[in-house]
Scaffold this active site. Sequence first.
Site, PDB file in Angstrom:
ATOM      1  N   HIS A 125      28.726 -16.291 -23.674  1.00  0.00           N
ATOM      2  CA  HIS A 125      29.080 -16.091 -22.247  1.00  0.00           C
ATOM      3  C   HIS A 125      29.848 -14.775 -22.070  1.00  0.00           C
ATOM      4  CE1 HIS A 125      29.365 -18.575 -18.374  1.00  0.00           C
ATOM      5  NE2 HIS A 125      29.489 -17.299 -18.068  1.00  0.00           N
ATOM      6  N   GLU A 162      28.422 -25.545 -23.685  1.00  0.00           N
ATOM      7  CA  GLU A 162      29.254 -24.424 -24.139  1.00  0.00           C
ATOM      8  C   GLU A 162      30.748 -24.692 -23.995  1.00  0.00           C
ATOM      9  OE1 GLU A 162      27.843 -21.286 -21.408  1.00  0.00           O
ATOM     10  OE2 GLU A 162      29.864 -21.254 -20.571  1.00  0.00           O
ATOM     11  N   ARG A 189      23.423 -20.196 -16.152  1.00  0.00           N
ATOM     12  CA  ARG A 189      24.212 -21.382 -16.503  1.00  0.00           C
ATOM     13  C   ARG A 189      23.413 -22.198 -17.508  1.00  0.00           C
ATOM     14  NH1 ARG A 189      28.082 -19.174 -15.139  1.00  0.00           N
ATOM     15  NH2 ARG A 189      29.585 -19.676 -13.509  1.00  0.00           N
TER      16      ARG A 189
HETATM   17  P1  NAD Z   1      23.627 -15.144  -6.091  1.00  0.00           P
HETATM   18  O1  NAD Z   1      24.148 -16.271  -5.293  1.00  0.00           O
HETATM   19  O2  NAD Z   1      23.798 -13.745  -5.562  1.00  0.00           O
HETATM   20  O3  NAD Z   1      22.072 -15.335  -6.378  1.00  0.00           O
HETATM   21  C1  NAD Z   1      21.518 -16.558  -6.717  1.00  0.00           C
HETATM   22  C2  NAD Z   1      20.124 -16.574  -6.131  1.00  0.00           C
HETATM   23  O4  NAD Z   1      19.462 -17.753  -6.583  1.00  0.00           O
HETATM   24  C3  NAD Z   1      20.123 -16.594  -4.596  1.00  0.00           C
HETATM   25  O5  NAD Z   1      19.272 -15.564  -4.119  1.00  0.00           O
HETATM   26  C4  NAD Z   1      19.581 -17.980  -4.265  1.00  0.00           C
HETATM   27  O6  NAD Z   1      18.818 -18.007  -3.077  1.00  0.00           O
HETATM   28  C5  NAD Z   1      18.711 -18.241  -5.487  1.00  0.00           C
HETATM   29  N1  NAD Z   1      18.405 -19.642  -5.678  1.00  0.00           N
HETATM   30  C6  NAD Z   1      19.143 -20.732  -5.369  1.00  0.00           C
HETATM   31  N2  NAD Z   1      18.481 -21.859  -5.690  1.00  0.00           N
HETATM   32  C7  NAD Z   1      17.291 -21.450  -6.216  1.00  0.00           C
HETATM   33  C8  NAD Z   1      16.177 -22.152  -6.724  1.00  0.00           C
HETATM   34  N3  NAD Z   1      16.142 -23.474  -6.720  1.00  0.00           N
HETATM   35  N4  NAD Z   1      15.132 -21.419  -7.182  1.00  0.00           N
HETATM   36  C9  NAD Z   1      15.151 -20.066  -7.150  1.00  0.00           C
HETATM   37  N5  NAD Z   1      16.185 -19.349  -6.668  1.00  0.00           N
HETATM   38  C10 NAD Z   1      17.249 -20.043  -6.206  1.00  0.00           C
HETATM   39  O7  NAD Z   1      24.285 -15.277  -7.542  1.00  0.00           O
HETATM   40  P2  NAD Z   1      24.448 -14.120  -8.626  1.00  0.00           P
HETATM   41  O8  NAD Z   1      25.746 -13.419  -8.400  1.00  0.00           O
HETATM   42  O9  NAD Z   1      23.199 -13.332  -8.713  1.00  0.00           O
HETATM   43  O10 NAD Z   1      24.644 -15.019  -9.947  1.00  0.00           O
HETATM   44  C11 NAD Z   1      23.549 -15.765 -10.489  1.00  0.00           C
HETATM   45  C12 NAD Z   1      24.074 -16.716 -11.535  1.00  0.00           C
HETATM   46  O11 NAD Z   1      24.560 -15.953 -12.653  1.00  0.00           O
HETATM   47  C13 NAD Z   1      25.302 -17.503 -11.040  1.00  0.00           C
HETATM   48  O12 NAD Z   1      24.885 -18.737 -10.524  1.00  0.00           O
HETATM   49  C14 NAD Z   1      26.159 -17.659 -12.264  1.00  0.00           C
HETATM   50  O13 NAD Z   1      25.982 -18.995 -12.715  1.00  0.00           O
HETATM   51  C15 NAD Z   1      25.576 -16.700 -13.283  1.00  0.00           C
HETATM   52  N6  NAD Z   1      26.567 -15.756 -13.813  1.00  0.00           N
HETATM   53  C16 NAD Z   1      26.653 -15.631 -15.164  1.00  0.00           C
HETATM   54  C17 NAD Z   1      27.558 -14.725 -15.713  1.00  0.00           C
HETATM   55  C18 NAD Z   1      27.682 -14.521 -17.209  1.00  0.00           C
HETATM   56  O14 NAD Z   1      28.648 -13.889 -17.666  1.00  0.00           O
HETATM   57  N7  NAD Z   1      26.743 -14.976 -18.022  1.00  0.00           N
HETATM   58  C19 NAD Z   1      28.367 -13.974 -14.862  1.00  0.00           C
HETATM   59  C20 NAD Z   1      28.232 -14.132 -13.495  1.00  0.00           C
HETATM   60  C21 NAD Z   1      27.323 -15.021 -12.964  1.00  0.00           C
END
Ligand code: NAD
Length: 342
Positions: free
Chosen positions: A296, A264, A235
Amino acid sequence: MKIAVFAAKSYDRQFLTAANAVFGHQIDFLEARLDADTARLAQGYDGVCVFVNDRLDAAALRILADGGTRIVALRCAGFNNVDLSTAAACGIAVVRVPAYSPHAVAEFTVGLLLTLDRRIARAWARVRENNFALDGLIGRNLHGRAVGVVGTGRIGAIVARILRAGFGCEVLASDLTPDPALEAIGVRYVDRGELLSTSEIVTLHCPLTPDTRHLIDARTIAAARDGLILVNTSRGALVDTSALIEGLKSRKIGGVALDVYEQEADLFFEDLSNEIIADDAFQRLLTFPNVLITGHQAFLTEEALTSIAQTTLANLADFEAGRPLTNAVHAEAVVRPGTRQA
Ligand code: NAD
């Protein structure tokens, strides 16, 4: 159900229409982004389907509720663009697609890293001009490099695995809950401060929360290793853009690959090639030779779009049938420091 799909693109129509053959919802596709100005377009629709840059703030949600909308179906994983407390107060359910294809985002992340670090985009542009000179295209091996993965959930864990098992990187990780399967392949969990100050490459995969907003700022950049390579496919607001630009100007930061950007919502997913871009920070970022930006796009694979469409329509069917909403998000699901995301 009668559903209004906001911010609909050709690929949304294609994949939602195909998946709807099984569900039979009545779907209308709207080009407009959903916000307080456009929410009245949803009048008479049972549900709205929205994406990452639709803005469901309190004003928009109240208009939706007044128009009879009872459910917001996010066709994405993140839900930081929805005021969940107001949604609950208005009696609007919120559902999302928690996991569609973490591989799509993880593979794209590694692709961005290689494209940036091995100067592949620059080389591609040169060769098209019949310029086959190699000066200025020197990269670094990934093998043996120290890579910090912030957040080892669904996406981060795959990135860590690709980098560790595939490329032989030294992988450091930070998460609220370490993943023993990653530790077993040699990924080393450290606190976030140590990760940010010792990694040569940092890739962000944690959600946007009050704790992670501007995780990369002037302070962390100052403490980072010289020449830090930063990759963000999570994000935009995880990174303080002004601090990033200063870090690039001072050469403290050696390269940046972004698939997401703090502001964005004003830019991405639209063809603005004939427009004047008013965002000076974004324009400045584009001038650096060591900055690579995509709009994105990391999620955009056939597999992910199929999965997103199926889960979104199944979420709506569950709501219509009064079944439990397994993919509901509630106000208390917002991650606070020290808690894991639902
Ligand atoms: P997820 O919930 O499976 O994993 C997120 C991880 O971050 C979890 O393990 C959580 O414990 C950890 N976390 C939370 N707070 C934290 C902190 N302060 N420090 C360190 N780790 C922390 O999510 P995911 O499916 O792996 O997605 C991750 C991110 O990717 C999402 O939040 C989303 O914003 C982003 N995303 C981007 C796209 C894209 O097209 N660019 C697509 C999907 C998701």
